[in-house]
Design a protein around this motif. Structure first.
Motif, mmCIF file in Angstrom:
data_model
loop_
_atom_site.group_PDB
_atom_site.id
_atom_site.type_symbol
_atom_site.label_atom_id
_atom_site.label_comp_id
_atom_site.label_asym_id
_atom_site.label_seq_id
_atom_site.Cartn_x
_atom_site.Cartn_y
_atom_site.Cartn_z
ATOM 1 N N GLU A 58 0.706 -1.235 -0.091
ATOM 2 C CA GLU A 58 0.205 0.039 0.011
ATOM 3 C C GLU A 58 0.910 1.393 0.091
ATOM 4 O OE1 GLU A 58 -3.335 2.231 2.658
ATOM 5 O OE2 GLU A 58 -3.047 0.170 2.996
ATOM 6 N N TYR A 60 1.779 5.091 1.065
ATOM 7 C CA TYR A 60 1.759 6.056 2.086
ATOM 8 C C TYR A 60 2.337 7.025 1.858
ATOM 9 C CZ TYR A 60 0.354 2.231 5.564
ATOM 10 O OH TYR A 60 -0.189 1.553 6.338
ATOM 11 N N LYS A 67 -1.740 6.204 5.601
ATOM 12 C CA LYS A 67 -2.239 5.404 4.667
ATOM 13 C C LYS A 67 -2.992 6.175 3.571
ATOM 14 C CE LYS A 67 -3.251 1.161 7.217
ATOM 15 N NZ LYS A 67 -4.335 0.210 6.805
ATOM 16 N N GLY A 69 -4.556 3.940 1.026
ATOM 17 C CA GLY A 69 -5.549 3.169 0.290
ATOM 18 C C GLY A 69 -5.141 2.653 -0.904
ATOM 19 N N ASP A 71 -3.229 1.140 -3.880
ATOM 20 C CA ASP A 71 -2.094 -0.385 -4.402
ATOM 21 C C ASP A 71 -1.089 0.479 -4.919
ATOM 22 O OD1 ASP A 71 -1.853 -3.436 -4.786
ATOM 23 O OD2 ASP A 71 -1.340 -2.230 -6.601
#
Length: 174
Positions: A58, A60, A67, A69, A71
């Motif tokens: 993921e 960052y 985060k 979200g 990919d």
């Protein structure tokens, strides 16, 4: 802290050849296209901070604290489509550990983009630089603590990469 065309312009006028964007690009992906259109893709580096979550990575922001979200593989692909000319890929999991780069992460990103990938995060020994290029497909490596804490010198790293048959830029003083 690059968040606008004006920021990029200021940095380039100050002598930078390239600028890296991360948080601002995640918040506003159009910024990637705007920068590439104004200054060319060759000066735009999309910085991606990646953390392994189960069997994927993921993206960052904020130095690996926030985060997104996103990919990592999808974000890298999209960033290049929007105009990024390089990817600076930092493994948040490996950064500061001196245990080597996340070669699997680098390979996965290198396999989905057609721009240079710079591996960052984890170098502790000279051999780590060679392996992330040979096994991970990195086009370049970012080194920091290995030099700061004098575990190795730039010349030792270069010599090992040359011995391995990897292309290394020559210094003016050579």
């Amino acid at each position: 802290g690059v968040r606008s065309i004006a920021d990029v312009s200021s940095l380039l006028k100050s002598g930078a050849d390239k600028v890296a964007v991360n948080s601002a690009a995640v918040a506003n992906p159009q910024l990637i296209s705007d920068i590439a259109r104004h200054f060319g893709s060759q000066c735009l580096v999309l910085s991606i901070e990646a953390k392994r979550i189960d069997n994927r990575w993921e993206a960052y922001t904020e130095n690996g604290r926030e985060k997104t979200g996103l990919d990592v593989l999808e974000w890298a692909r999209r960033g290049v489509e929007l105009g990024a000319g390089e990817i600076l890929l930092t493994s948040v999991d490996q950064d500061g550990t001196c245990k080597g780069f996340d070669t699997d992460l680098v390979r996965a990103v290198a396999d989905v983009v057609a721009v240079p990938v710079i591996a960052s995060g984890g170098m502790g020994r000279v051999e780590n630089a060679v392996s992330v290029v040979e096994d991970g497909g990195a086009d370049a490596v970012a080194v920091a603590s290995v030099l700061h804490y004098k575990r190795s010198t730039l010349f030792e790293i270069r010599d090992e990469m040359i011995r391995a048959g990897l292309g290394v830029r020559r210094f003016e003083c050579e």
